[in-house]
Design a protein around this motif. Structure first.
Motif, mmCIF file in Angstrom:
data_model
loop_
_atom_site.group_PDB
_atom_site.id
_atom_site.type_symbol
_atom_site.label_atom_id
_atom_site.label_comp_id
_atom_site.label_asym_id
_atom_site.label_seq_id
_atom_site.Cartn_x
_atom_site.Cartn_y
_atom_site.Cartn_z
ATOM 1 N N UNK A 259 0.864 -1.173 0.000
ATOM 2 C CA UNK A 259 0.000 0.000 0.000
ATOM 3 C C UNK A 259 0.908 1.233 0.000
ATOM 4 N N UNK A 260 1.042 1.888 -1.152
ATOM 5 C CA UNK A 260 1.956 3.016 -1.291
ATOM 6 C C UNK A 260 1.225 4.340 -1.319
ATOM 7 N N UNK A 261 1.995 5.428 -1.117
ATOM 8 C CA UNK A 261 1.381 6.752 -1.080
ATOM 9 C C UNK A 261 2.382 7.813 -1.508
ATOM 10 N N UNK A 262 1.870 8.869 -2.162
ATOM 11 C CA UNK A 262 2.677 10.033 -2.509
ATOM 12 C C UNK A 262 2.648 11.102 -1.416
ATOM 13 N N UNK A 263 1.881 10.882 -0.342
ATOM 14 C CA UNK A 263 1.661 11.935 0.646
ATOM 15 C C UNK A 263 2.949 12.464 1.255
ATOM 16 N N UNK A 264 3.911 11.590 1.500
ATOM 17 C CA UNK A 264 5.150 12.017 2.140
ATOM 18 C C UNK A 264 6.190 12.483 1.122
ATOM 19 N N UNK A 265 5.878 12.374 -0.175
ATOM 20 C CA UNK A 265 6.823 12.800 -1.215
ATOM 21 C C UNK A 265 6.345 14.020 -1.975
ATOM 22 N N UNK A 266 5.040 14.179 -2.111
ATOM 23 C CA UNK A 266 4.521 15.308 -2.889
ATOM 24 C C UNK A 266 3.410 16.056 -2.164
ATOM 25 N N UNK A 267 3.223 15.756 -0.890
ATOM 26 C CA UNK A 267 2.229 16.465 -0.096
ATOM 27 C C UNK A 267 0.952 15.671 0.079
ATOM 28 N N UNK A 268 0.389 15.670 1.288
ATOM 29 C CA UNK A 268 -0.831 14.897 1.555
ATOM 30 C C UNK A 268 -2.016 15.291 0.686
ATOM 31 N N UNK A 269 -2.066 16.554 0.226
ATOM 32 C CA UNK A 269 -3.266 17.026 -0.475
ATOM 33 C C UNK A 269 -3.475 16.350 -1.821
ATOM 34 N N UNK A 270 -2.451 15.730 -2.388
ATOM 35 C CA UNK A 270 -2.667 15.086 -3.685
ATOM 36 C C UNK A 270 -3.581 13.870 -3.560
ATOM 37 N N UNK A 271 -3.697 13.332 -2.330
ATOM 38 C CA UNK A 271 -4.602 12.198 -2.070
ATOM 39 C C UNK A 271 -4.445 11.117 -3.131
ATOM 40 N N UNK A 272 -3.224 10.747 -3.412
ATOM 41 C CA UNK A 272 -2.949 9.757 -4.455
ATOM 42 C C UNK A 272 -1.935 8.753 -3.940
#
Length: 454
Positions: A259-272
């Motif tokens: 389960x991966x996330x961009x929140x810690x790399x491009x900001x939580x607001x991208x919700x991706x």
């Protein structure tokens, strides 16, 4: 009454503004929205699997990082790690057939509520970890004892309608194996392999939150794009794939999902985010009813991220900005702990992976020692020093708090506050601990009478 000093919040697990790639996303947004053919496609519902460009870019990036063959059929785009945890539960769990949820403790505290919202309140069980990760012998014994006691419920009919497109698992296992939130611990390779074997033995699904894997750094050496082997440990889904089909999985869904996330790399607001597992598993997630109705999650943000992943800008931002910034902030916090807390008996985890000089993620896990709980300490800190920390019992597994005791532990985040505030906040904690020793009877009496400090 709270003191008037500036508040310092070590509980908030947010990236500091300097870690947000605002310029990259702005440029990517303009490029995506400048092309009518592209923006029309991106602003429609889209494929349930998500933006193909992003899936392909991720397959290449992730494949290169872990040394596995890229395969976009093993990846779907999600609305972030938390949203996708819900989708996984919708597809692969059942309140009758799925008998237990096993959560590695200390745990990401907000995950427990997601399991409870999906019908598993009262059925969450803590799994102990040591300095290498899950204690496999103890966990195997827990699973066997549970199975023996649960025999009367084995023939319960699933609540959900059976489907050849999905598999229901008898057990769910939730873990953050790399730079865990809150402990900062990275699970060793042998423990990862053993955990997958246990999941296969007991018809379990390991849900692995792999949100910090790219955010690791050496403790003393400069950060470079190259990562040593201990920063590239195989994910649980890769280990599961390497073991081939299991006896209780004839349709090839597998026993682990990343389960991966961009929140810690491009900001939580991208919700991706993204999920990676076997193609049948990924297809099932992509075809959840909500996704089929609403279309691909985070379609426009995914298109922007596809742009910066495809051209390598996000990868460079992570290597040239995010990792060095986190390394520096972590060092500032650890140096401050050495100066102000260690002489008072406080102990901190110094590396993520036992035996190696690496760290990662957002958090430092402390053993505060002392005669009072960190629940009480957190309240006194807020009242007297205006410093907020995460007390240990916050990270106990809901409903099974007694199995693992974190009353002397605390979590501090070094990613959010300004760098000088990190140092000042640790100094304030030390000042309080000194006062508590000097006025021991006062604080013990306060702790014994009430936690409600005003």
């Amino acid at each position: 009454m709270t003191v008037s000093r500036k508040q310092i919040n070590f509980l908030r697990g947010w990236p500091t503004p300097g870690l947000l790639p605002t310029t990259l996303l702005s440029s990517a947004s303009q490029r995506v929205l400048a092309n009518q053919d592209e923006y029309t496609k991106m602003q429609e519902y889209g494929s349930c699997h998500g933006v193909t460009r992003l899936r392909k870019g991720l397959a290449d990036w992730v494949g290169s990082h872990y040394g596995v063959t890229p395969n976009l059929e093993r990846i779907c785009i999600t609305g972030g790690a938390s949203q996708n945890l819900v989708c996984i539960l919708q597809c692969f769990s059942d309140v009758n057939y799925t008998r237990a949820v096993w959560v590695v403790a200390p745990c990401y505290h907000l995950a427990c509520g997601i399991f409870e919202d999906n019908g598993f309140a009262g059925r969450l069980y803590a799994v102990h970890e040591d300095d290498e990760g899950i204690d496999l012998e103890t966990f195997d014994r827990q699973l066997q004892e549970f199975e023996n006691q649960d025999k009367p419920n084995r023939d319960l009919k699933p609540f959900k309608q059976p489907s050849v497109e999905r598999k229901l698992y008898r057990h769910l296992i939730y873990t953050v194996p790399t730079c865990s939130n809150p402990s900062g611990l990275t699970m060793s390779l042998s423990r990862r392999e053993g955990l997958v074997r246990l999941a296969r033995k007991y018809d379990g699904l390991v849900i692995s939150d792999d949100v910090y894997d790219f955010l690791q750094w050496p403790l003393t050496a400069p950060v470079t794009p190259d990562r040593s082997a201990e920063m590239r440990l195989p994910r649980l889904c890769d280990i599961d794939r390497s073991m081939g089909p299991s006896d209780n999985d004839s349709r090839g869904f597998g026993h682990a999902v990343s389960n991966g996330s961009f929140s810690k790399m491009s900001g939580p607001s991208v919700r991706t985010g993204w999920a990676e597992a076997s193609p049948p598993f990924i297809t099932a997630i992509a075809r959840t009813a909500a996704t089929r109705s609403a279309g691909a999650p985070s379609q426009l943000c995914a298109a922007m991220l596809a742009d910066v992943v495809e051209n390598g800008q996000l990868q460079r931002f992570v290597d040239e900005t995010v990792r060095p910034t986190l390394q520096r902030r972590h060092r500032l916090m650890m140096d401050a702990i050495d100066r102000h807390l260690s002489p008072l008996g406080v102990k901190a985890r110094t590396s993520s992976l036992n035996g190696f000089e690496t760290f990662g993620g957002y958090f430092v896990w402390l053993d505060m020692g002392g005669e009072v709980s960190t629940t009480f300490l957190a309240q006194v800190l807020k009242a007297e020093e205006n410093v907020i920390i995460g007390h240990g019992q916050m990270f106990a597994v809901h409903g099974d708090e007694k199995r693992t005791n974190f009353t002397n532990s605390a979590r501090l985040c070094f990613a959010w506050e300004a760098e000088q505030d990190i140092v000042d906040g640790i100094e304030r904690i030390g000042q309080l601990l000194v006062r508590m020793k000097q006025n021991r009877e006062h604080y013990l009496r306060l702790a014994s009478t009430s936690y409600n400090i005003h």
